[in-house]
Scaffold this motif. Structure first.
Motif, PDB file in Angstrom:
ATOM      1  N   SER A  68       0.844  -1.193   0.000  1.00 43.32           N
ATOM      2  CA  SER A  68       0.000   0.000   0.000  1.00 43.32           C
ATOM      3  C   SER A  68       0.880   1.243   0.000  1.00 43.32           C
ATOM      4  O   SER A  68       2.053   1.202   0.362  1.00 43.32           O
ATOM      5  CB  SER A  68      -0.901   0.006   1.236  1.00 43.32           C
ATOM      6  N   GLN A  69       0.284   2.369  -0.391  1.00 42.80           N
ATOM      7  CA  GLN A  69       1.047   3.607  -0.431  1.00 42.80           C
ATOM      8  C   GLN A  69       1.534   4.008   0.956  1.00 42.80           C
ATOM      9  O   GLN A  69       2.639   4.531   1.105  1.00 42.80           O
ATOM     10  CB  GLN A  69       0.198   4.730  -1.031  1.00 42.80           C
ATOM     11  N   SER A  70       0.716   3.749   1.976  1.00 43.51           N
ATOM     12  CA  SER A  70       1.144   4.098   3.334  1.00 43.51           C
ATOM     13  C   SER A  70       2.351   3.276   3.751  1.00 43.51           C
ATOM     14  O   SER A  70       3.259   3.775   4.431  1.00 43.51           O
ATOM     15  CB  SER A  70      -0.012   3.903   4.324  1.00 43.51           C
ATOM     16  N   VAL A  72       4.584   2.012   1.693  1.00 44.67           N
ATOM     17  CA  VAL A  72       5.704   2.540   0.913  1.00 44.67           C
ATOM     18  C   VAL A  72       6.246   3.803   1.586  1.00 44.67           C
ATOM     19  O   VAL A  72       7.456   3.970   1.744  1.00 44.67           O
ATOM     20  CB  VAL A  72       5.280   2.840  -0.534  1.00 44.67           C
ATOM     21  N   ASN A  73       5.341   4.689   1.997  1.00 43.95           N
ATOM     22  CA  ASN A  73       5.757   5.937   2.657  1.00 43.95           C
ATOM     23  C   ASN A  73       6.517   5.648   3.946  1.00 43.95           C
ATOM     24  O   ASN A  73       7.506   6.322   4.259  1.00 43.95           O
ATOM     25  CB  ASN A  73       4.537   6.804   2.951  1.00 43.95           C
ATOM     26  N   PRO A 179       8.451   1.348  -4.216  1.00 44.98           N
ATOM     27  CA  PRO A 179       7.561   0.183  -4.061  1.00 44.98           C
ATOM     28  C   PRO A 179       8.313  -1.140  -4.061  1.00 44.98           C
ATOM     29  O   PRO A 179       8.027  -2.033  -3.244  1.00 44.98           O
ATOM     30  CB  PRO A 179       6.626   0.299  -5.271  1.00 44.98           C
TER      31      PRO A 179
END
Length: 200
Positions: A68-70, A72-73, A179
């Motif tokens: 998920s993007q979170s 990855v962040n 990612p």
């Protein structure tokens, strides 16, 4: 003759979207069919939802290993805070976990990976550099030729410029950006190293 789906078609859009978008579309069609049709006609309307359910299954399968993007962040935040010693140790551990023999080297590349008789060079020392030009990639290509390695990999959590991406494509350099790095390292969320790598 190979058929190609139109890039702007509904199904092409759904294949690029999260799996639940197709499920919502199927539910919407089913609800509309229930309102407008009854009996056998409703059963026929339900069959129209099948393509959307199939697409949802395809997309879910494709995205099952995509972080998920979170996440990855969180990974980007963690690795940017690391020293080179900490980051390189984590990279070495991750490559070994994936079945590679790992040897540290100096110069344009940082690691020589070997697996099933194939050698790969990895450059990751500039993983958090603010600017990513072509020069490190050009040096990696030269090192690859000198080592006669089959593959080369460039690691960075910062996105590359268009010119750098094009150079990587032209020279068949694999890019490991945020990612892919997230999948490799498998760090817990909001995790920063509390002790130096290799200590207990």
């Amino acid at each position: 003759m190979k058929l190609k789906m139109a890039e702007k078609s509904l199904f092409a859009y759904l294949l690029r979207s999260p799996w639940w978008v197709s499920i919502l579309a199927a539910c919407g069609i089913g609800l509309l069919g229930k309102i407008m049709f009854h009996g056998d006609y409703f059963s026929y309307a339900l069959t129209l939802t099948l393509p959307f359910v199939v697409i949802a299954m395809i997309v879910a399968w494709r995205q099952k290993d995509v972080p998920s993007q979170s996440r990855v962040n969180d990974t980007v935040e963690a690795v940017i805070a690391m020293s080179w010693r900490e980051f390189s140790a984590l990279m070495e551990q991750a490559f070994r976990r994936d079945g590679f023999e790992v040897r540290r080297i100096n110069g344009a590349a940082d690691f020589l990976l070997t697996k099933e008789g194939r050698d790969s060079l990895v450059c990751c020392k500039r993983w958090k550099a603010a600017s990513q030009g072509i020069e490190p990639l050009r040096a990696l290509v030269a090192a690859q030729e000198a080592q006669e390695a089959r593959e080369a990999l460039y690691v960075s959590v910062i996105d590359l410029s268009d010119k750098a991406r094009q150079f990587a494509r032209d020279n068949r350099i694999a890019l490991m950006l945020a990612p892919q790095l997230t999948r490799l390292l498998r760090l817990p969320k909001k995790s920063l190293p509390r002790t130096p790598i290799g200590t207990k």
